[in-house]
Every structure is written in structure tokens, then in C-alpha cells.
Design an enzyme around this catalytic site. Structure first.
Site: not given
Length: 208
Positions: A41, A43, A45, A97, A100
């Protein structure tokens, strides 16, 4: 974050690498030979190499919203074909994750404009597994389960491709499904039944 600080960080990173290995960048410039393709992803993080304890040159990475593998997305399909057919990776990982935002957005009844066509693919995952998901009373647990099921379905989408089928037949390439728990830092192996899915879909998606 001050963007200018990035360049100072880069200088510090170079010094650190050279202090440990004076020939580090010379070796890096000779080419790449990763054994793993990581589809994750976007993202911020979820830092692919770092969470696996790997460094530059060790993993080929593709990231998008909610780690999707969509057959008409030329970006991800180009990455898959290059990694599998040219880099000859041995394993392909789809890693989702918890928490999400893409998956969470797909669970909402809201018009999100240009994101609608992309999120529709996640909503299709919900539609396929709606009995399982609707039986989970806790919204947070239902959300986490959809994250896992989305990873599972993206693995199936990979198994449908000719590149993956041929690489599995010729050299034993395997597709894996993982989830990164942002609350603990742990990688969770969903133990995707690669052989079972491959056998199940070959009647219709046998392409190699």
C-alpha cells in the site's frame, strides 16, 4: 517536515553507508538482482524494505492505494511482468495493513469522485465475502478481516496472470499474502493456499 532537511538526511545516509562499506554505491551501481516482488500500500507508515529488514537492491517494490492487483492497471501489470519475466524473482508478496484508509473508504457509502473506480474493486471483495463479513458484529474486526480478504483476492488476481502461472510451472515461483500490523509492527503471514487457488482457477484462467 522541511523538504530541505531531506537533502541533509541524504548526506548523513551516504556517510553512514560509506563508513560501513566504502564500496557500497559502486556495488549498488552494478545492477539489481532481487528475489522478491513486494506489492504493498502507498500508506506512508508501510515502508517495504524497512519492515522486512532488507536494503536497496534486495526487493522490487510496487505500491498503490490498498495494494491492489487490477488486470487493467498497466502500472501494476508492467511491474509484475518485469519482475517475474526479466528479474526472475522467486516470490511475489501482496502485503496489506490494518488501518488501511483505502479499505476503510471502500466500506463507506460515499461518493469519492475519481477514487470510485479504484475503490469499486475493494467493494467487489466485500460483495464476494459479504456473508462472512456481515457475520462479524464488531466494526473494527470486520474492517481488519476485509483487509485480509482483500490481500487474499489480490493474490488470486496475481495467480490468474500468465506470467505467474508460467513462472510457477518453470521455476516454482510462489505468491504470498501478508498483513502488516501497524499497532505492533508485526508481519502476519496469511498462509495463502497458492497451490489450492492455482488448481481451482486453472479451468478458466489457464493462460500459460
Amino acid at each position: 517536515m522541511d523538504v530541505k532537511k531531506v537533502f541533509k538526511n541524504n548526506e548523513a545516509w551516504i556517510k553512514e553507508k560509506l563508513s560501513k562499506n566504502p564500496g557500497y554505491f559502486e556495488e549498488l551501481g552494478k545492477g539489481q538482482n532481487p528475489e522478491l516482488l513486494f506489492i504493498g500500500c502507498s500508506d506512508s507508515r508501510v515502508t517495504a524494505e524497512e519492515l522486512m529488514g532488507l536494503g536497496p537492491g534486495e526487493v522490487f517494490v510496487h505500491r498503490n492505494i490498498a495494494n491492489m492487483v487490477i488486470s487493467i492497471d498497466l502500472n501494476v501489470m508492467s511491474v509484475v511482468n518485469y519482475a517475474v519475466n526479466h528479474l526472475k524473482v522467486k516470490d511475489v508478496v501482496v502485503c496489506g495493513h490494518y488501518e488501511c484508509g483505502g479499505v476503510k473508504a471502500a466500506m463507506q457509502s460515499e461518493d469519492l469522485g475519481i477514487l470510485n473506480p479504484w475503490l469499486r474493486n475493494i467493494r467487489d471483495v466485500y460483495r464476494i465475502h459479504r456473508k462472512t463479513l456481515n457475520a462479524i458484529p464488531d466494526e473494527s474486526e470486520r474492517y481488519n478481516r476485509l483487509v485480509e480478504l482483500n490481500v487474499q483476492e489480490q493474490c488470486v488476481n496475481l495467480i490468474k496472470t500468465a506470467a505467474v502461472q508460467k513462472a510457477n510451472r518453470d521455476r516454482g515461483l510462489v505468491v504470498h499474502g501478508w498483513v502488516f500490523d501497524v499497532h505492533s509492527g508485526k508481519l502476519i503471514d496469511l498462509n495463502i493456499d497458492f497451490d489450492g487457488y492455482l488448481k481451482d482457477i486453472m479451468e478458466i484462467y489457464h493462460l500459460e
